[in-house]
Write a protein that holds these residues in place. Structure first.
Motif, PDB file in Angstrom:
ATOM      1  N   LEU A  27       0.768  -1.264  -0.173  1.00 49.49           N
ATOM      2  CA  LEU A  27      -0.025   0.133  -0.015  1.00 49.49           C
ATOM      3  C   LEU A  27       0.968   1.274  -0.144  1.00 49.49           C
ATOM      4  N   MET A  28       1.918   1.235   0.555  1.00 55.78           N
ATOM      5  CA  MET A  28       3.067   2.463   0.695  1.00 55.78           C
ATOM      6  C   MET A  28       3.585   2.720  -0.807  1.00 55.78           C
ATOM      7  N   ILE A  29       3.681   1.311  -1.584  1.00 50.35           N
ATOM      8  CA  ILE A  29       4.365   1.758  -2.785  1.00 50.35           C
ATOM      9  C   ILE A  29       3.258   2.373  -3.409  1.00 50.35           C
ATOM     10  N   ALA A  30       1.769   1.889  -3.529  1.00 51.09           N
ATOM     11  CA  ALA A  30       0.725   2.701  -4.278  1.00 51.09           C
ATOM     12  C   ALA A  30       0.517   3.993  -3.753  1.00 51.09           C
ATOM     13  N   LEU A  31       0.923   4.504  -2.541  1.00 56.75           N
ATOM     14  CA  LEU A  31       0.628   5.717  -2.110  1.00 56.75           C
ATOM     15  C   LEU A  31       1.713   6.709  -2.613  1.00 56.75           C
ATOM     16  N   VAL A  84      -5.618  16.419 -11.990  1.00 53.61           N
ATOM     17  CA  VAL A  84      -5.223  16.877 -10.842  1.00 53.61           C
ATOM     18  C   VAL A  84      -6.195  16.559  -9.722  1.00 53.61           C
ATOM     19  N   TYR A  85      -7.554  16.801  -9.818  1.00 53.40           N
ATOM     20  CA  TYR A  85      -8.533  16.587  -8.927  1.00 53.40           C
ATOM     21  C   TYR A  85      -8.681  15.232  -8.347  1.00 53.40           C
ATOM     22  N   ILE A  86      -8.906  14.353  -9.478  1.00 54.99           N
ATOM     23  CA  ILE A  86      -8.945  12.762  -9.022  1.00 54.99           C
ATOM     24  C   ILE A  86      -7.818  12.197  -8.590  1.00 54.99           C
ATOM     25  N   LEU A  87      -6.690  12.731  -8.900  1.00 50.34           N
ATOM     26  CA  LEU A  87      -5.359  12.007  -8.359  1.00 50.34           C
ATOM     27  C   LEU A  87      -5.110  12.601  -6.965  1.00 50.34           C
ATOM     28  N   SER A  88      -5.418  13.670  -6.915  1.00 48.60           N
ATOM     29  CA  SER A  88      -5.526  14.512  -5.364  1.00 48.60           C
ATOM     30  C   SER A  88      -6.169  13.828  -4.414  1.00 48.60           C
ATOM     31  N   ILE A 143      -7.079  10.037   0.068  1.00 48.78           N
ATOM     32  CA  ILE A 143      -7.682   9.093   0.640  1.00 48.78           C
ATOM     33  C   ILE A 143      -6.739   7.894   1.000  1.00 48.78           C
ATOM     34  N   MET A 144      -5.765   7.586   0.038  1.00 50.24           N
ATOM     35  CA  MET A 144      -4.875   6.639   0.473  1.00 50.24           C
ATOM     36  C   MET A 144      -3.966   6.966   1.312  1.00 50.24           C
ATOM     37  N   PHE A 145      -3.419   8.285   1.507  1.00 53.92           N
ATOM     38  CA  PHE A 145      -2.565   8.665   2.558  1.00 53.92           C
ATOM     39  C   PHE A 145      -3.132   8.375   3.947  1.00 53.92           C
ATOM     40  N   PHE A 146      -4.345   8.911   4.172  1.00 52.41           N
ATOM     41  CA  PHE A 146      -5.250   8.824   5.516  1.00 52.41           C
ATOM     42  C   PHE A 146      -5.308   7.258   5.741  1.00 52.41           C
ATOM     43  N   THR A 147      -5.459   6.300   4.664  1.00 51.28           N
ATOM     44  CA  THR A 147      -5.767   5.187   4.947  1.00 51.28           C
ATOM     45  C   THR A 147      -4.461   4.367   5.348  1.00 51.28           C
ATOM     46  N   ILE A 172     -12.378   7.562   5.394  1.00 48.79           N
ATOM     47  CA  ILE A 172     -12.548   7.626   4.071  1.00 48.79           C
ATOM     48  C   ILE A 172     -13.771   8.473   3.407  1.00 48.79           C
ATOM     49  N   THR A 173     -14.699   8.405   4.475  1.00 46.88           N
ATOM     50  CA  THR A 173     -16.135   9.186   4.180  1.00 46.88           C
ATOM     51  C   THR A 173     -15.802  10.806   4.302  1.00 46.88           C
TER      52      THR A 173
END
Length: 415
Positions: free
Chosen positions: A197-201, A232-236, A241-245, A273-274
């Motif tokens: 997951l850290m790789i994905a982040l 930019v909006y979608i990736l940000s 979400i990924m960062f906080f997860t 996530i919500t």
């Protein structure tokens, strides 16, 4: 006076975030005394082109069209205008552009280039009481770069370095992602799902940076970047979400300290996530609102509030798990220490990015606005490197003897 103070503070804090792109502002039945359209840092070769279409107003019969018009003001003079002047059009502190007296078929086109090098606010003043104004205004602010007629640069002074900054940060994260993938693959015997997951982040962060760089580059050249804005909006959003997860899963020890996901953890994670989805929705609404309008101000406050609540929701279970960590006899002392140090670093990062990094905006000049973003990116980079260093796969796994590395398990750990 209090309202004026709030406006000036908002302009100072958020001016570095305003892109000097070609902006279309739609005003509908607005009776505000002052409507801010844009904020831009001009050089002595700065230009402003404005087009107003479909202008209309409704109010008392005795209203004066010359008391409604557009003006330019520096940030220093804007505070004086908002504090004690009844009508911005009556003072010599501002540069008047045109009034509704200049309307021809409800349309006005102007080009203005008599600029001193400074940061200006483009605004509309309505000095008639109980008068409602509707109009579509297109503003194109740019500076000419190079010799001769020059080339148009639609980025404000202070933002022209951002394309290079984002590209350099993208390269750094690209290298970091390669290093992290190499570490996880080489040490896959002790690597866990959290490492994947850290790789994905890190990859999402890199993609977000290159898209931001391309967006700023496109705005610099053409004044618009609709496709890049969406990217930019979608990736940000995905990155947030990924960062906080990831920090939630790390802080609660999932995968590498405990091979299960408790019911309370699931509820907290769904809450995080919500909240991130809500924050991203608010951010989108802010982008669609007129700068410094009532909805824009409310959106900024709500975005900050939701972001802080999200941080609190993340930290509560992390602190609870950390308090019970000493009683866990199956976890070795080094793993406990590393997790405690990570939590301290997490607190420092969240405090810096949610509070301290707003302070330099009061002291950095508009020419150096990009340095504030640089500081934020360097703090984030430090936190990513710190997290990777503290939580890299090691030969002596901190897990208990009956646990298996997540990359070798066949799906018995569920989120």
């Amino acid at each position: 006076m209090a309202i004026g103070a709030v406006w000036v503070v908002a302009v100072i804090l958020l001016a570095p975030l305003c892109a000097g792109e070609i902006r279309v502002s739609k005003v509908r039945m607005d009776s505000s005394q002052t409507i801010v359209l844009d904020n831009f840092g001009f050089t002595q070769r700065g230009h402003l082109e404005m087009t107003m279409r479909d202008a209309s107003y409704k109010g008392p019969k005795e209203l004066d069209p010359s008391r409604m018009g557009f003006f330019l003001s520096t940030l220093d003079d804007l505070s004086k205008v908002l504090y004690g002047i009844t009508c911005a059009l009556d003072t010599t502190l501002v540069k008047p552009l045109f009034t509704f007296n200049n309307l021809q078929n409800n349309t006005v086109n102007i080009s203005y280039q008599d600029f001193d090098a400074n940061q200006y606010t483009i605004a509309f003043a309505n000095c008639n009481r109980e008068t409602y104004v509707s109009m579509d205004v297109t503003t194109a602010a740019y500076n000419l770069e190079g010799g001769g007629n020059g080339t148009k640069d639609y980025l404000s002074v202070g933002e022209t370095e951002l394309p290079k900054l984002y590209f350099c940060m993208y390269l750094i994260y690209l290298v970091l992602s390669g290093i992290w993938i190499s570490v996880v693959v080489k040490r896959r015997a002790t690597a866990y799902r959290i490492h994947v997951l850290m790789i994905a982040l890190v990859c999402l962060k890199a993609l977000s940076l290159i898209c931001e760089g391309e967006e700023k580059s496109s705005i610099s050249r053409t004044g618009t970047a609709p496709a890049w804005n969406v990217s930019v909006y979608i990736l940000s959003s995905l990155e947030g979400i990924m960062f906080f997860t990831v920090i939630f899963l790390i802080g609660t020890g999932w995968s590498f300290l405990k091979p299960y996901f408790e019911g309370n953890d699931k509820r907290f994670l769904m809450g995080v996530i919500t909240l991130q989805v809500i924050a991203n929705t608010i951010a989108f609404g802010i982008d669609q609102s007129l700068p410094w309008s009532e909805n824009w101000d409310f959106g900024k406050v709500m975005f900050w509030f939701v972001d802080v609540i999200c941080c609190m929701v993340v930290l509560c279970p992390i602190l609870s798990y950390n308090m019970n960590l000493d009683a866990a006899s199956h976890i070795d002392a080094k793993a406990k220490l590393d997790l405690k140090l990570y939590i301290i670093g997490l607190f420092g990062y969240l405090f810096l990015t949610r509070a301290v990094l707003y302070l330099p905006a009061f002291f950095i000049s508009y020419q150096d606005a990009w340095t504030n973003i640089l500081i934020g990116e360097l703090v984030t980079l430090w936190f990513y490197v710190f997290t990777g260093y503290k939580l890299q796969p090691v030969e002596n796994s901190p897990c208990s003897e009956d646990e298996e590395p997540a990359l070798k398990m066949d799906g018995d750990i569920e989120l």
